[in-house]
Design a protein around this motif. Structure first.
Motif, short mmCIF file in Angstrom:
data_model
loop_
_atom_site.label_atom_id
_atom_site.label_comp_id
_atom_site.label_asym_id
_atom_site.label_seq_id
_atom_site.Cartn_x
_atom_site.Cartn_y
_atom_site.Cartn_z
N GLU A 3 0.91 -1.04 -0.09
CA GLU A 3 0.35 0.41 0.13
C GLU A 3 1.03 1.15 0.03
O GLU A 3 0.62 2.14 -0.29
N SER A 4 2.08 1.39 0.52
CA SER A 4 2.81 2.50 0.88
C SER A 4 3.87 2.98 -0.81
O SER A 4 3.55 4.32 -0.96
N ASN A 5 3.76 1.41 -1.56
CA ASN A 5 4.00 2.13 -3.20
C ASN A 5 3.01 2.27 -3.76
O ASN A 5 3.62 3.37 -4.88
N THR A 6 2.14 1.97 -3.31
CA THR A 6 0.91 2.57 -4.70
C THR A 6 0.64 3.92 -3.93
O THR A 6 0.38 4.81 -4.56
N ASN A 7 0.47 4.16 -2.71
CA ASN A 7 0.33 5.35 -2.57
C ASN A 7 1.65 6.47 -2.91
O ASN A 7 1.40 7.91 -4.00
N PHE A 8 3.02 6.31 -2.81
CA PHE A 8 3.61 7.00 -3.15
C PHE A 8 3.36 7.40 -4.68
O PHE A 8 3.60 7.90 -5.43
N PHE A 9 3.87 5.87 -5.72
CA PHE A 9 2.64 5.87 -6.69
C PHE A 9 1.81 7.15 -7.52
O PHE A 9 2.18 7.91 -8.52
N GLU A 10 0.84 6.89 -6.44
CA GLU A 10 0.21 7.47 -7.05
C GLU A 10 0.40 9.07 -6.61
O GLU A 10 0.12 10.57 -7.72
N LEU A 11 1.07 9.44 -5.59
CA LEU A 11 1.59 10.91 -5.34
C LEU A 11 2.32 10.89 -6.71
O LEU A 11 2.64 12.59 -7.22
N VAL A 12 3.68 9.70 -7.04
CA VAL A 12 4.22 10.35 -8.43
C VAL A 12 3.08 10.83 -9.87
O VAL A 12 3.65 12.31 -10.03
N TYR A 13 2.42 9.93 -9.93
CA TYR A 13 2.08 10.70 -11.15
C TYR A 13 0.86 12.19 -10.82
O TYR A 13 0.66 12.15 -12.20
N GLN A 14 0.77 12.06 -9.49
CA GLN A 14 -0.23 13.15 -9.41
C GLN A 14 0.92 14.47 -9.76
O GLN A 14 0.76 16.23 -10.66
#
Length: 112
Positions: A3-14
């Protein structure tokens, strides 16, 4: 992926979605902006996973020298360069020409 990777990835995408057309950013600048200065490689992993989405301009993310190090992850190794050139960015020898002028720094252009 946890989940922490998923959240970080989403921040990167933003952040990547905000890179203006005709500009490029680096893995390290994105990581630094997100408060994870040593996580440039993790930003790279996020870019590799981004190809499943149509709204993430992953082609605008290059290494700290302006090299198209992610080009192999576009399926067609020439696609990243063609996408950049389509936005008016000149590429020579897999490197963005006038990289410093084309560089978009989220730390200077965005507010956390």
């Amino acid at each position: 992926m946890n989940e922490s990777n998923t959240n970080f990835f989403e921040l990167v995408y933003q952040v990547v979605r905000l890179i203006p057309r005709g500009r490029v950013c680096t893995y390290g600048a994105i990581a630094s902006y997100l408060g994870s200065k040593g996580s440039a490689r993790m930003v790279g992993w996020a870019m590799n996973a981004a190809h499943q989405y149509n709204d993430i301009p992953a082609h605008r993310v290059v290494n700290r020298k302006g090299l198209l190090t992610g080009k192999a992850h576009f399926g067609d190794p020439g696609l990243m360069q063609r996408l950049l050139e389509g936005e008016g960015i000149e590429v020579s020898g897999d490197q963005v020409v006038d990289f410093e002028e084309r560089f978009w720094d989220p730390g200077k252009n965005l507010q956390l």
